[in-house]
Design a protein around this motif. Structure first.
Motif, PDB file in Angstrom:
ATOM      1  N   ARG B 359       3.952  17.820 -31.967  1.00 43.13           N
ATOM      2  CA  ARG B 359       2.897  18.441 -31.186  1.00 43.13           C
ATOM      3  C   ARG B 359       3.281  18.371 -29.719  1.00 43.13           C
ATOM      4  O   ARG B 359       4.059  17.511 -29.311  1.00 43.13           O
ATOM      5  N   TRP B 360       2.714  19.276 -28.939  1.00 42.08           N
ATOM      6  CA  TRP B 360       3.076  19.325 -27.531  1.00 42.08           C
ATOM      7  C   TRP B 360       2.763  17.996 -26.846  1.00 42.08           C
ATOM      8  O   TRP B 360       3.510  17.515 -26.021  1.00 42.08           O
ATOM      9  N   VAL B 361       1.656  17.442 -27.284  1.00 44.38           N
ATOM     10  CA  VAL B 361       1.236  16.238 -26.602  1.00 44.38           C
ATOM     11  C   VAL B 361       2.178  15.064 -26.916  1.00 44.38           C
ATOM     12  O   VAL B 361       2.321  14.139 -26.134  1.00 44.38           O
ATOM     13  N   ALA B 363       5.480  15.524 -27.571  1.00 44.20           N
ATOM     14  CA  ALA B 363       6.809  15.823 -27.051  1.00 44.20           C
ATOM     15  C   ALA B 363       6.857  15.402 -25.586  1.00 44.20           C
ATOM     16  O   ALA B 363       5.833  15.377 -24.911  1.00 44.20           O
TER      17      ALA B 363
END
Lengths: 415, 517
Positions: B359-361, B363
């Motif tokens: 997830r972006w959070v 990464a």
């Protein structure tokens, strides 16, 4: 070991990639305004044209002699943050008056190869008067003349009209201004990228426009963009058409929008993007265009490290609003839940205190509110936040701009 | 050409229609071999040629009188019949008939109307017919048994076809030029006429050259047999009627000669110039191109400019009544597609490093200039974007390539045996040099040995040559030492020649081995 042939291949790849991104940023490239960009596209038009045709289903027309390259970007726009802009300092977006005049002017210009600003204005006056839907055009009002000039200057900048003598701007001061134009009718017609002409879309002419158009607006946009090659939306289409449509619709979003969250896609599009073929094509397309792929659980974005294929950058220091956007984004992403706009206003106040040199526009009573509005516009334009009923939510991609854990405290000395 | 005065007077003035109708009536009568018409006959005939207006005797007589004055009609008195009453005598006494001039005038008018009504046509059939008739003539001239009458018939047909070709071409060309000139008018039909004409011309020009060639050939064949003979036999076959004033045969032959000349001008000019049929071809081709261009313009202007103006007007209305400010921008982007794409420019140094399912959070975030956060501005270098310094990269690449080449050269120089030797004689080597040596050995062993069992290979650039002879039996393993380890292998006889060195010596021996290191 590299040799000449290798170098040429590398050069070609770089040029093709650059040409693709140049066209993404400017779908109409004129040899007059940007000779180098035009020359690049002209030289690499074959692979570039193929790229757009294959991935996006967009056609590229290069007219080497007439000196322009036009990429017909067909898609139903969903992003209102990319308006036509005035050719003035501040580059304010077009308003209703300017858009309307732009179209009337374009229609009138089609009939005449050469004209002057006064004659053109007369024609627009007559055309507006004859149409029950259009507001009358009043050349005695300075504001109207200004709007008229803005519309003309946009056409000028696109190369659809050529100023032979005089300056369009002078019409603002006086209707007696002497400006001579030469009209490029073909280019003018090419300004319309939608595959279906507006006049083909059935809206009962006359008074019902006022009632009908607002009601059916979204549908009208869809109908303007309907392309026969994908089959009719209402009827079952062939597998081939369906696949083609999936590829084109997914890539149109990917190459045009800053971030494509998975929930922006239809289930079919999502499935396509997640399929091995989709993934492979994504990588290949990005590679050929010189873009980087950032794929995460919640979505995909194509990143242009050189910042060629974009109208605006974020994060960037090119405006107070952008800096504020970054700093407010930190607040939004680090908050556990959605953030009220009110809350941000307080943050903005603090920012204005911290940066005393920021623009005068943000000083004064209403300054903080305006700063928040502008900053949120920036964030929305980059697909990083969603705003509804006074509450701001970070979208997943916003996390990529979170404060770096390691570098958070290495504050540099400033002067 | 001098037209007798008053010959066409009847075609003008308010009674012109009546005059034409009367002459026409006489023409019709003449076809039925009635040469003289009385007043009642004229009246009856007028109805049959379509003159239905009431006409009293006085007017008719006057009209006939006028025509007579213009010497188009002759009046004779008929005394041969028996008249029972005076009235009858008055009515039937006078008989009208066409004069030669009247006949010509009528023919002229009919022809003129024909030209006006006709559309010229180019027919490949006409060309085929000409070729056929010529072929027949060749056969007939070669066979004295064929009656002259047949020769005459064929010649007349030939001339008729040639006349048709000329007439059609003339008309067609005229029409074509008018078509090319005229624009505007009714665009719809115009468009159709033009595209039809293009199709027609294309059809016509196909095989035009072969046909013309065939005709030219046959013209030559006929001439071989003798045009004079042809004309003579045709003359005999024609059985010309006697006329007053000289021998008709002279004029007749003159006309035939002129026609023959005409045929030659079309297909095989005597002066070796361009045959007219060739010009026809050129004209047709040019017309096709011109028409296609015009068509292009018509379709373009029809498809676009009218509708494009309409599209712009309609868009203007939509803009005028679109619900919200945002809708305006959406309409602008959708209809014009002139907007820019928008992308982020900050990326991870290596985007592949993070798995795509993260997830972006989770990464790592991209590196945003700290100065931007703290001071509200970015460093100069990141502001201008990451422009790759190609010059530096190139220089670095060139430098590494140079170094590599130098190392290679040094290694080869070390390896140059200056003649044949044993592998084991190398004894101690640098590791890099051993790698080169192994490379060379590998190359040599990959080559099928020649008759004497010698492996011979060169490096890719052809600069180094290596010869390898298998070791004799019982020879000991070759042992080469490098700082990193020991290499053992069969003790081949080896000869390495580099551009600098030179040599030739004799064989040694060894056995299979492996590198250790």
């Amino acid at each position: 070991m590299s040799n000449l042939a290798n170098q040429l291949v590398i050069a070609e790849r770089e040029e093709v990639a650059r040409a693709i991104r140049l066209l993404l940023a400017t779908p109409l490239i004129g040899a007059g305004a940007t000779p180098e960009a035009f020359d690049l596209v002209r030289r690499r038009r074959e692979p570039v044209g193929k790229w757009f045709d294959y991935y996006c289903g967009w056609s590229l027309v290069v007219e080497p002699r007439l000196g322009y390259a036009r990429l017909a970007k067909v898609r139903v726009a969903t992003d209102p943050t990319r308006p036509a802009r005035r050719h003035r300092t501040g580059r304010a977006p077009f308003d209703r008056r300017r858009y309307t005049l732009l179209c009337v002017v374009a229609a009138e210009l089609l009939g005449v190869p050469v004209t002057t600003v006064g004659l053109l204005a007369d024609r627009v006056v007559r055309a507006s008067a004859a149409d029950p839907v259009l507001p009358p055009f009043d050349t005695s009002s300075r504001a109207e003349r200004m709007a008229f000039v803005d519309a003309l200057r946009l056409l000028e900048s696109l190369g659809a009209v050529d100023v032979v003598d005089g300056a369009t701007e002078s019409f603002v001061d006086s209707t007696d201004a002497k400006v001579l134009y030469r009209v490029d009718a073909t280019l003018l017609m090419r300004l319309l990228a939608a595959p279906v002409g507006a006049s083909q879309v059935a809206v009962t002419p006359g008074r019902s426009h006022t009632d009908e158009v607002p009601l059916r607006f979204t549908e009208l946009l869809t109908r303007l963009s309907r392309e026969r090659r994908y089959g009719d939306a209402d009827e079952p289409v062939s597998e081939v058409q369906r696949n083609l449509w999936l590829r084109h619709s997914v890539f149109r979003k990917l190459v045009d929008d800053p971030v494509v969250h998975r929930d922006d896609l239809t289930p079919a599009e999502r499935a396509y993007l997640e399929s091995p073929t989709g993934g492979q094509l994504l990588r290949r397309a990005a590679d050929q265009a010189g873009l980087l792929v950032e794929e995460r659980a919640e979505g995909v974005m194509l990143i242009d490290p050189d910042g060629v294929a974009t109208d605006s950058r974020f994060p960037d220091d090119s405006g107070n609003a952008k800096v504020a956007a970054l700093l407010l984004l930190d607040v939004i992403t680090s908050a556990p839940g959605p953030v009220a706009v009110e809350q941000l206003r307080a943050e903005a106040d603090a920012l204005l205190g911290r940066f005393p040199k920021w623009a005068k526009g943000y000083r004064g009573e209403d300054g903080a509110r305006r700063l928040v509005v502008d900053a949120l516009d920036v964030l929305r334009a980059f697909g990083l936040v969603r705003l509804d009923s006074g509450v701001v939510r970070a979208r997943p991609a916003a996390a990529r701009y979170a404060v770096t854990r390691t570098s958070a405290d290495d504050v540099e000395d400033e002067s | 050409m001098r037209v007798p005065p008053e010959m066409f007077r009847f075609t003008t003035g308010e009674r012109a229609e009546l005059y034409v109708a009367i002459l026409h009536a006489f023409g019709e009568a003449n076809e039925r071999l009635e040469t003289a018409l009385g007043l009642d006959d004229v009246r009856a005939r007028l109805r049959s040629v379509g003159w239905l207006d009431p006409l009293d005797d006085k007017d008719l007589t006057e009209a006939l009188g006028s025509l007579r004055d213009w010497r188009l009609l002759d009046v004779t008195q008929n005394h041969a019949e028996n008249y029972r009453t005076a009235d009858e005598y008055e009515r039937r006494n006078l008989q009208y008939s066409l004069t030669k001039r009247g006949e010509a005038a009528l023919a002229g008018v009919v022809h003129a109307m024909g030209v006006l009504a006709s559309t010229g046509a180019l027919q490949t059939a006409v060309l085929d017919a000409i070729a056929d008739r010529l072929g027949e003539l060749v056969a007939q001239l070669g066979d004295p048994g064929v009656p002259d009458r047949r020769v005459f018939g064929t010649l007349v047909e030939l001339e008729g076809h040639l006349e048709a070709l000329r007439g059609n071409t003339k008309q067609f060309n005229g029409e074509l030029q008018r078509l090319l000139r005229a624009e505007g008018a009714d665009q719809e039909t115009f468009h159709e006429v033009k595209s039809a004409t293009v199709a027609y011309l294309q059809e016509f020009t196909t095989n035009l050259e072969q046909r013309a060639h065939a005709i030219a050939n046959r013209v030559e064949l006929v001439e071989d047999r003798g045009v004079a003979l042809l004309h003579h036999r045709a003359l005999v076959g024609a059985e010309l009627p006697p006329t007053s004033g000289g021998d008709p045969a002279v004029a007749w032959l003159e006309l035939r000669r002129a026609r023959w000349e005409g045929l030659r001008a079309w297909f095989l000019p005597t002066d070796g110039g361009t045959p007219r049929v060739q010009q026809l071809f050129v004209v047709a081709r040019r017309a096709i191109i011109a028409l296609l261009q015009v068509l292009d313009r018509i379709t373009e202007s029809r498809r676009r400019s009218t509708s494009a103006a309409g599209d712009f007007r309609e868009l203007a209305r939509w803009f005028a009544v679109a619900p919200t400010e945002e809708d305006l921008h959406l309409l602008w982007s959708t209809a014009f597609g002139l907007g820019s794409a928008r992308h982020a420019h900050l990326a991870h140094p290596d985007p592949e490093l993070v798995v795509s399912s993260a997830r972006w959070v989770d990464a790592p975030p991209v590196e945003v200039s700290a100065l931007l956060r703290s001071a509200g501005r970015t460093e100069r270098f990141s502001r201008t974007g990451r422009v790759r310094d190609v010059a530096a990269v190139k220089a670095a690449r060139a430098e590494s390539a140079r170094a590599e080449r130098a190392a290679l050269k040094a290694a080869w120089d070390r390896l140059d045996t200056g003649g044949g030797m044993r592998l084991s004689q190398f004894g101690r080597l640098d590791h890099e040099v051993l790698e080169r040596l192994l490379d060379l050995l590998g190359r040599a062993l990959a080559v099928v040995p020649d008759r004497h069992g010698v492996h011979r290979a060169t490096t890719g650039d052809g600069r180094v040559e290596v010869l390898l002879r298998p070791p004799e039996a019982h020879r000991e393993q070759a042992v080469l030492r490098t700082p990193r380890g020991v290499f053992t292998g069969p003790d081949y006889d080896i000869e390495i020649r580099t551009p600098g060195g030179r040599a030739a010596r004799r064989p040694w021996r060894a056995a299979e081995g492996a590198a250790t290191g």
